[in-house]
Design a protein around this motif. Structure first.
Motif, PDB file in Angstrom:
ATOM      1  N   UNK A   1       0.831  -1.205   0.000  1.00 56.87           N
ATOM      2  CA  UNK A   1       0.000   0.000   0.000  1.00 56.87           C
ATOM      3  C   UNK A   1       0.861   1.250   0.000  1.00 56.87           C
ATOM      4  N   UNK A   2       1.933   1.247   0.777  1.00 57.23           N
ATOM      5  CA  UNK A   2       2.821   2.407   0.793  1.00 57.23           C
ATOM      6  C   UNK A   2       3.577   2.553  -0.524  1.00 57.23           C
ATOM      7  N   UNK A   3       3.840   1.430  -1.180  1.00 57.78           N
ATOM      8  CA  UNK A   3       4.502   1.485  -2.482  1.00 57.78           C
ATOM      9  C   UNK A   3       3.594   2.130  -3.521  1.00 57.78           C
ATOM     10  N   UNK A   4       2.293   1.814  -3.453  1.00 62.85           N
ATOM     11  CA  UNK A   4       1.334   2.460  -4.354  1.00 62.85           C
ATOM     12  C   UNK A   4       1.260   3.946  -4.077  1.00 62.85           C
ATOM     13  N   UNK A   5       1.506   4.306  -2.809  1.00 65.22           N
ATOM     14  CA  UNK A   5       1.530   5.715  -2.432  1.00 65.22           C
ATOM     15  C   UNK A   5       0.259   6.141  -1.726  1.00 65.22           C
ATOM     16  N   UNK A   6       0.449   7.020  -0.785  1.00 63.85           N
ATOM     17  CA  UNK A   6      -0.671   7.674  -0.120  1.00 63.85           C
ATOM     18  C   UNK A   6      -0.779   9.071  -0.726  1.00 63.85           C
ATOM     19  N   UNK A   7      -1.912   9.654  -0.612  1.00 63.94           N
ATOM     20  CA  UNK A   7      -2.082  10.997  -1.172  1.00 63.94           C
ATOM     21  C   UNK A   7      -1.662  12.059  -0.173  1.00 63.94           C
ATOM     22  N   UNK A   8      -0.600  11.798   0.519  1.00 59.79           N
ATOM     23  CA  UNK A   8      -0.108  12.736   1.514  1.00 59.79           C
ATOM     24  C   UNK A   8       1.294  13.180   1.104  1.00 59.79           C
ATOM     25  N   UNK A   9       1.459  14.454   0.799  1.00 61.99           N
ATOM     26  CA  UNK A   9       2.782  14.918   0.353  1.00 61.99           C
ATOM     27  C   UNK A   9       3.833  14.871   1.463  1.00 61.99           C
ATOM     28  N   UNK A  10       3.406  14.735   2.696  1.00 58.33           N
ATOM     29  CA  UNK A  10       4.363  14.684   3.805  1.00 58.33           C
ATOM     30  C   UNK A  10       5.106  13.366   3.869  1.00 58.33           C
ATOM     31  N   UNK A  11       4.542  12.322   3.267  1.00 55.93           N
ATOM     32  CA  UNK A  11       5.127  10.993   3.355  1.00 55.93           C
ATOM     33  C   UNK A  11       6.388  10.921   2.509  1.00 55.93           C
TER      34      UNK A  11
END
Length: 145
Positions: free
Chosen positions: A21-31
């Motif tokens: 899931x983290x590889x797909x990315x979250x919609x949070x620019x802070x990550x």
């Protein structure tokens, strides 16, 4: 014993699901660039501690920690969709101190090597305070021969 094996299997599965899931990315620019290092699940399968590291500066680490904390609910629902368990464990994200500890251990090992080199240098030029065998009496040397 079977409970510990089940907790270990669940921890491995949680790590894989969260990493994907983290590889797909979250919609949070802070990550930032987050790596999951370990997941530990309690024996009752109710709580999961997720250990992670972040590549970057201290500000990026803090921002990534905030991003993970705010995405905990979404990540937990993602686990609920992919795990076949009755109760989805709560998630707690913990910054792993592994890189800092490894750096500290490397510093200690380097210092130990330097001290060993100093001692070896002193030992190479050292001489006995007396004779080579201080217990050998001159009269006995003739008798032994």
């Amino acid at each position: 014993m079977a409970g510990n094996e089940r907790a270990a299997r669940l921890a491995d599965r949680i790590r894989v699901i969260l990493a994907e899931r983290l590889e797909k990315g979250l919609r949070d620019p802070r990550l930032g660039f987050v790596t999951l290092t370990d997941v530990r699940v309690t024996g009752d399968l109710q709580h999961a501690s997720v250990f992670y590291t972040v590549l970057g500066s201290e500000e990026e680490r803090l921002a990534s920690a905030d991003a993970l904390r705010s995405a905990t609910g979404m990540l937990r629902s993602e686990l609920g969709r992919n795990l076949n368990v009755r109760l989805v464990p709560t998630l707690e994200f913990i910054a792993d101190a592994l890189p800092e500890n490894a750096g500290h251990i490397e510093d200690l090992l380097r210092e130990a090597r330097e001290r060993d080199a100093q001692v070896a240098g002193l030992a190479a030029s050292a001489r006995h305070a007396g004779e080579a065998d201080p217990y050998l009496v001159r009269g006995e040397a003739d008798d032994e021969a």
